[in-house]
Design an enzyme around this catalytic site. Sequence first.
Site, PDB file in Angstrom:
ATOM      1  N   ASP A  21      40.988  48.827  37.277  1.00 15.92           N
ATOM      2  CA  ASP A  21      40.913  47.424  37.699  1.00 15.92           C
ATOM      3  C   ASP A  21      40.705  46.452  36.543  1.00 15.92           C
ATOM      4  OD1 ASP A  21      40.988  48.258  40.376  1.00 15.92           O
ATOM      5  OD2 ASP A  21      38.805  48.395  40.499  1.00 15.92           O
ATOM      6  N   LYS A  38      36.989  41.078  42.301  1.00 18.48           N
ATOM      7  CA  LYS A  38      38.308  41.162  42.955  1.00 18.48           C
ATOM      8  C   LYS A  38      38.144  41.712  44.354  1.00 18.48           C
ATOM      9  CE  LYS A  38      38.654  45.791  43.031  1.00 18.48           C
ATOM     10  NZ  LYS A  38      38.655  46.580  44.242  1.00 18.48           N
TER      11      LYS A  38
END
Length: 306
Positions: free
Chosen positions: A146, A20
């Site tokens: 995350d 990401k």
Amino acid sequence: MSAAVFDDPEPSVTVRAPAKINLQLAVGAPRPDGFHPLATVYQAVALYDDVTVSEALDWSVRLAEPIPGVPLDEDNIAIRAGRALTAHHGTELAAEIVIAKGIPVAGGMAGGSADAAATLVALDRLWDLETSDEDLLAIAATLGSDVPFALLGGTATGVGRGEVVTAVPDATQCWWVAVFSHEGLATPQVYRHFDVVAPDADPAPTLDQELIGALALGDVAAVAAHLGNDLAAPALALRPDLAATEKALRATGALGVLVSGSGPTMLALFDNGFSARGALAELQEQGYDCAIATGPVAGAHQVTYG
Ligand code: C5P
């Protein structure tokens, strides 16, 4: 062909999970639990870890190719993910986990979180646990801020400590050139240094609605104009060599330049592959270790069938 062929359980399942980047990473003053409130916009990009699981008598994890800095004991986030999933279902099952890493370690691209998300999905499929999406997201949130996003993929906002994710429309095709560092940065250290460089941080950071609007319109130049990362200052303070990398990235004519998460991976944004490939060649010529990653891409997904 005997029916037994069809009845045999799958010996292993492989799930791929993406890295990401944070298009926006607004960080607030630390909460009483020590975590920082975030207003972030995640985008999943095409660098991947592949996690293969197979049933075993005890938990173990190994890397397909050895990489220093990855714990291979109970501290590994993939084993923690496996244990959290089996605890949720009240089973005593265990697995061998093999990780093929394509995401830089300690690079600010959530490689460990990708491994945790991939392990959750792979074990769920291996054992036909049929864990609901809601439960998978909740288990993911216990493993790291995350990890829920690594399940979701695409583009999403993240609030809370980053674990409360909501998909947002993203009509862009972003071409990122990622420049890797040989030495990683520890996320907790970067957050601690954020407290030093931003002692007056807003306790309640807010999402950048103009960025979210630019994503919906597919306007990469407008996205580039709204990139922001509050961890860039502490990451650059801890790693002054990144200033030269940033300068080199800007010199490629990128639409925008960004520190990835808590760093030290640096990113340059382009709206087409031709420009990105040109920048990649230029940077490689200067000795940088870099790669192209497009986004957005899908979250954790099974890549073994049959
Ligand atoms: O949640 P995760 O395990 O990824 O967090 C790693 C570390 O990063 C935390 O222990 C904390 O030091 C820091 N962190 C933070 N605020 C967040 C996310 C992470 O302070 N929102």
